[in-house]
Design an enzyme around this catalytic site. Structure first.
Site, PDB file in Angstrom:
ATOM      1  N   ARG A   1      -1.993 -13.526   6.724  1.00  0.00           N
ATOM      2  CA  ARG A   1      -1.832 -12.150   7.224  1.00  0.00           C
ATOM      3  C   ARG A   1      -0.406 -11.643   7.002  1.00  0.00           C
ATOM      4  NH1 ARG A   1      -1.013 -11.237  12.490  1.00  0.00           N
ATOM      5  NH2 ARG A   1      -2.410 -12.900  13.143  1.00  0.00           N
TER       6      ARG A   1
ATOM      7  N   TYR B   1      -8.071  14.681   0.886  1.00  0.00           N
ATOM      8  CA  TYR B   1      -9.128  13.699   1.083  1.00  0.00           C
ATOM      9  C   TYR B   1      -9.601  13.793   2.535  1.00  0.00           C
ATOM     10  CZ  TYR B   1     -11.511   9.285   1.657  1.00  0.00           C
ATOM     11  OH  TYR B   1     -12.447   8.335   1.958  1.00  0.00           O
TER      12      TYR B   1
ATOM     13  N   ASP C   1       0.001  11.190  -1.526  1.00  0.00           N
ATOM     14  CA  ASP C   1      -1.196  10.440  -1.914  1.00  0.00           C
ATOM     15  C   ASP C   1      -1.340  10.629  -3.421  1.00  0.00           C
ATOM     16  OD1 ASP C   1      -3.757   9.563  -2.537  1.00  0.00           O
ATOM     17  OD2 ASP C   1      -4.668  10.312  -0.693  1.00  0.00           O
TER      18      ASP C   1
ATOM     19  N   LYS D   1      -9.520   3.036  -6.493  1.00  0.00           N
ATOM     20  CA  LYS D   1      -9.869   3.992  -7.533  1.00  0.00           C
ATOM     21  C   LYS D   1      -9.343   3.539  -8.900  1.00  0.00           C
ATOM     22  CE  LYS D   1     -11.554   5.957  -3.919  1.00  0.00           C
ATOM     23  NZ  LYS D   1     -10.857   6.957  -3.137  1.00  0.00           N
TER      24      LYS D   1
HETATM   25  C1  LIG Z   1     -10.655   7.304  -1.838  1.00  0.00           C
HETATM   26  C2  LIG Z   1      -9.441   8.035  -1.414  1.00  0.00           C
HETATM   27  C3  LIG Z   1      -8.759   7.673  -0.259  1.00  0.00           C
HETATM   28  C4  LIG Z   1      -9.261   6.571   0.680  1.00  0.00           C
HETATM   29  O1  LIG Z   1      -9.170   5.318   0.112  1.00  0.00           O
HETATM   30  P1  LIG Z   1     -10.162   4.081   0.487  1.00  0.00           P
HETATM   31  O2  LIG Z   1      -9.725   3.022  -0.456  1.00  0.00           O
HETATM   32  O3  LIG Z   1     -11.563   4.573   0.239  1.00  0.00           O
HETATM   33  O4  LIG Z   1      -9.940   3.756   1.903  1.00  0.00           O
HETATM   34  C5  LIG Z   1      -7.602   8.364   0.062  1.00  0.00           C
HETATM   35  N1  LIG Z   1      -7.155   9.364  -0.721  1.00  0.00           N
HETATM   36  C6  LIG Z   1      -7.791   9.751  -1.840  1.00  0.00           C
HETATM   37  C7  LIG Z   1      -7.241  10.860  -2.650  1.00  0.00           C
HETATM   38  C8  LIG Z   1      -8.961   9.097  -2.232  1.00  0.00           C
HETATM   39  O5  LIG Z   1      -9.588   9.494  -3.343  1.00  0.00           O
END
Ligand SMILES: *Cc1c(COP(=O)(O)O)cnc(C)c1O
Length: 377
Positions: free
Chosen positions: A49, A101, A173, A198
């Site tokens: 962890r 998001y 982000d 992603k």
């Molecule tokens: C998918 C996504 C998230 C969240 O991420 P997870 O890995 O699904 O928790 C946050 N911001 C954007 C722009 C995303 O496309």
């Protein structure tokens, strides 16, 4: 000497293992690590962890790719976002975009506000809106650019400059752009967040998130504390899978981006399509800002509104054959999604909007598939 990003993507976080000569890193599944005779930890690792060899490799690679001083990996993008918000205090104020998001919006509105965080959502396409929303207790400006799902663009450098004057932290982000197309730390922000689920993962088979910081200081220390005490850390195998995907990141993102740009023009000219949201189109309101802050293209995500109703959009999504009808993005396969229905009843997204994550298929096949599906409505 700073290497090119293609080279960094192949080599960062990797080194031949001294014990075995293994070129590809092993997966260290052990959750615990032995102490030396004196009780010290001679191998630096204690408990998975707090740190694990695979996570350490991934974190160092992510930091290098984003040009940051340090990276902290989490079990998902949401865990990474939550870790950053959890470094704030009751009574602090944050500014978020109106379009972002939906999970990030819900985290702020449903959880962080309950814990005493104040938040305002502003249309970040206009820098003045951000300036006007700043209060004496504003601690964080959370930026998403391009946004999900409207592909809005915020002027990252301009917002970061205003924030700096006011001693406010900025975070971007950067999931949709990836460091291949956009490097927010170089534009003056303090933290970059990624859903590594992603484009970093790239194959729709691993969940992950990360925060990359410009400086390895106080904020980095609290984010490590969040890993340790809140515990939303990724498994060693997930870290290994993510590191395995990084060498192809530049190639994948560039190829997917080139196809997306052509699809944007194709859809923009299509008689069944009302409107295309893509920052690379000259008609996009912040096309000039996007061109300034992104390099090598505008990303592999686009959305479009069909002429008609929610049912029309649903029908197009139902009738594609090559493109898969599913949520998420950034994988090698193209995905289409009716966004309003997954975002829930409070979604501000138009119900005629379809979001497209462009994969690595041939452009002609994708175009033919979309043409065929649009012809059915
Ligand atoms: C998918 C996504 C998230 C969240 O991420 P997870 O890995 O699904 O928790 C946050 N911001 C954007 C722009 C995303 O496309």
């Amino acid at each position: 000497m700073m290497k090119h990003i293609e080279t960094v993507a192949v080599h960062a976080g990797r080194a031949v293992e001294p014990g075995t000569g293994a070129v590809t890193p092993s997966i260290t599944m052990s959750t615990t690590f032995e102490r030396g005779r004196s009780g010290n930890y001679s191998h630096e690792f204690v408990y998975t962890r707090s740190e694990n060899p695979n996570r350490q490799r991934l974190e160092s690679a992510l930091a290098m790719l984003e040009g940051g001083a340090a990276a902290m990996a989490y079990a998902s993008g949401m865990a990474a976002t939550a870790a950053l918000f959890q470094t704030l205090r009751t009574g602090d104020h944050v500014i978020i975009p109106t379009d972002l998001y939906h999970g990030s919006r819900d985290l702020v509105n449903q959880i962080m506000q309950r814990w005493g965080l104040a938040a305002d959502a502003v249309d970040m396409r206009y820098v003045d809106n951000v300036q006007r929303a700043i209060r004496p207790n504003t601690r964080l400006i959370w930026i998403e650019s391009p946004t999900n799902p409207s592909l809005n663009i915020a002027d990252i450098a301009a917002i970061a400059a205003i924030a700096r004057q006011n001693d406010i932290l900025t975070a971007v982000d950067n999931t949709w752009a990836t460091p291949i197309l956009q490097q927010p730390l170089a534009l003056g922000v303090d933290v970059v967040m990624h859903s590594t689920t992603k484009y970093f993962g790239g194959h729709s088979d691993v969940l992950g998130g990360a925060l990359i910081v410009a400086e390895d200081g106080e904020l980095a220390a609290s984010l490590r504390t969040m890993q340790l005490l809140v515990g939303g850390v990724p498994a060693p195998f997930d870290c290994w899978l993510l590191l395995r995907s990084l060498p192809t990141l530049p190639l994948r993102v560039r190829a997917q981006t080139a196809t997306a740009a052509r699809l944007a023009y194709f859809l923009d000219a299509h008689p069944k399509v009302q409107r295309v949201h893509y920052p690379g189109l000259p008609t996009h309101i912040n096309n000039d800002v996007a061109a300034r802050q992104m390099q090598g293209g505008f990303g592999a995500m686009l959305s479009f509104e069909v002429i008609g109703s929610a049912e029309t959009a649903m029908q197009v999504a139902a009738n594609v054959q090559l493109v898969t009808r599913a949520t998420s993005l950034g994988g090698v396969e193209s995905l289409i999604e009716h966004r309003a229905s997954i975002e829930g009843p409070h979604s501000p997204t138009p119900d005629t909007l379809l979001r497209l994550s462009v994969g690595l298929e041939h452009i002609d096949d994708l175009m033919a598939d979309l043409e065929m599906a649009l012809a059915t409505v």
